[in-house]
Design an enzyme around this catalytic site. Structure first.
Site, PDB file in Angstrom:
ATOM      1  CE  LYS A 113      -3.896  -2.377   2.171  1.00 12.13           C
ATOM      2  NZ  LYS A 113      -4.742  -2.606   3.366  1.00 12.13           N
ATOM      3  CD  GLN A 117      -3.620  -4.257   6.461  1.00 11.72           C
ATOM      4  OE1 GLN A 117      -3.693  -3.255   5.775  1.00 11.72           O
ATOM      5  NE2 GLN A 117      -4.125  -5.408   6.063  1.00 11.72           N
ATOM      6  CG  ASP A 144      -9.547   0.115   4.991  1.00 13.73           C
ATOM      7  OD1 ASP A 144      -9.457  -0.389   3.854  1.00 13.73           O
ATOM      8  OD2 ASP A 144      -8.671   0.004   5.858  1.00 13.73           O
TER       9      ASP A 144
HETATM   10  N1  GUN Z   1      -7.207  -6.640   6.279  1.00 13.77           N
HETATM   11  C1  GUN Z   1      -7.653  -7.395   5.259  1.00 13.77           C
HETATM   12  N2  GUN Z   1      -8.196  -6.621   4.308  1.00 13.77           N
HETATM   13  C2  GUN Z   1      -8.100  -5.357   4.733  1.00 13.77           C
HETATM   14  C3  GUN Z   1      -8.480  -4.095   4.189  1.00 13.77           C
HETATM   15  O1  GUN Z   1      -9.043  -3.988   3.108  1.00 13.77           O
HETATM   16  N3  GUN Z   1      -8.190  -3.023   4.950  1.00 13.77           N
HETATM   17  C4  GUN Z   1      -7.586  -3.114   6.152  1.00 13.77           C
HETATM   18  N4  GUN Z   1      -7.361  -1.991   6.832  1.00 13.77           N
HETATM   19  N5  GUN Z   1      -7.220  -4.248   6.693  1.00 13.77           N
HETATM   20  C5  GUN Z   1      -7.481  -5.367   5.981  1.00 13.77           C
END
Ligand code: GUN
Length: 286
Positions: free
Chosen positions: A52, A96, A119
């Site tokens: 990311k 995350q 998100d």
């Molecule tokens: N863990 C698994 N998928 C995601 C996501 O799309 N965003 C975040 N923040 N954590 C995750």
């Protein structure tokens, strides 16, 4: 069968975004900013977060990383979120998941300013999605919809089956398909005769987290199959669908890797720029 190439589509999206961000930065005097919070040392999460941050750098989003130890307290995490909420240089806050044991992820997510919730996990954004109102939409489902659109796959009037009911993927992707006028069912671990449900579908979204759960005999010939699974096995990274078996059955399908994964990250960038546009329009950084 058409391969729905998420890797190439995501690269195109990043290229477009880089151009837009260049103009926005000149017009508004700052670049979009994304805070990336990682708690603990989950190896998969470390890879996601690194990818990311790399994607941000590529398109001109300034990312600010926060690496916190697994024994950080709930109060400390919430204090950082509060500080980032108040920071005019930060447009998006990504926490995350999953968080280490002892931390309440829902509580943390609810502390994030909904306008910075890139998100789309905050109840305000999930609620607005449910109501069909504009909102920040969670990245994997929105990435799936963008990929279908890119390949001109119209879901209106089609039967879509979503396998999995998670808050991150299953529920929001079902809502987005509904918004796009599909007839949607959601299957899960308690669904009876799941193969029959899947066999009914024109569009299958697999988000169960079980390697090769969806097999050729479960899928109607000509169906579109979207594989959201990322399962780490002894054979390497495998999806929720038996790609080799489905190649002669599906009309279009996403590979793993190179399908939904890169689209998720591209959508995070799109959401961050969307949040930035709202913030600069509000003159937040005046
Ligand atoms: N863990 C698994 N998928 C995601 C996501 O799309 N965003 C975040 N923040 N954590 C995750």
């Amino acid at each position: 069968m058409r391969k729905l190439d998420g890797k190439a589509t995501a690269a195109l999206i990043r290229q477009e975004l880089a151009g837009q961000i260049e103009v926005l930065r000149k017009n508004h005097g700052r670049e979009p900013g994304l805070a990336v919070m990682l708690v603990g040392d989950d190896p998969a999460s470390q890879v996601y977060v690194r990818n990311k941050e790399r994607a941000c750098a590529e398109v001109g989003i300034r990312s600010e990383g926060f690496r916190l130890p697994a024994d950080v307290t709930q109060e400390e995490v919430e204090a950082i979120i509060a500080r980032l909420n108040a920071d005019p240089g930060i447009d998006g806050i990504l926490l995350q998941l999953p968080l280490p044991r002892g931390l309440d992820s829902q509580r943390c997510l609810e502390r994030i300013d909904p306008s910075k919730d890139v998100d789309g996990f905050h109840p305000v954004n999930m609620g607005r999605l449910t109501l069909g109102l504009p909102c920040l939409r969670s990245c994997t489902p929105a990435g799936v919809m963008a990929l279908l659109a890119k390949y001109d796959i119209d879901v209106a009037g089609k039967k879509a089956v979503v396998i999995g009911r998670s808050n991150i993927v299953g529920k929001p992707v079902a809502l987005m398909l509904l918004q796009a006028n599909a007839t949607v069912s959601i299957c899960h671990s308690r669904t009876a005769h799941i193969a029959n449900e899947v066999r009914n579908a024109d569009i299958v979204i697999a988000a169960v987290g079980i390697p090769h759960f969806v097999t050729a005999d479960m899928v109607r010939p000509g169906a579109v199959v979207i594989d959201v699974g990322i399962n780490r096995t002894d054979q390497g990274l495998v999806g929720d669908c038996d790609y080799a078996g489905l190649e002669s059955v599906a009309s279009a399908m996403t590979p793993v890797p190179g399908g939904v994964g890169p689209m998720t990250i591209a959508q995070l960038l799109v959401n961050t720029v969307e949040a930035y546009r709202v913030h600069v329009a509000q003159g937040q950084d005046a």
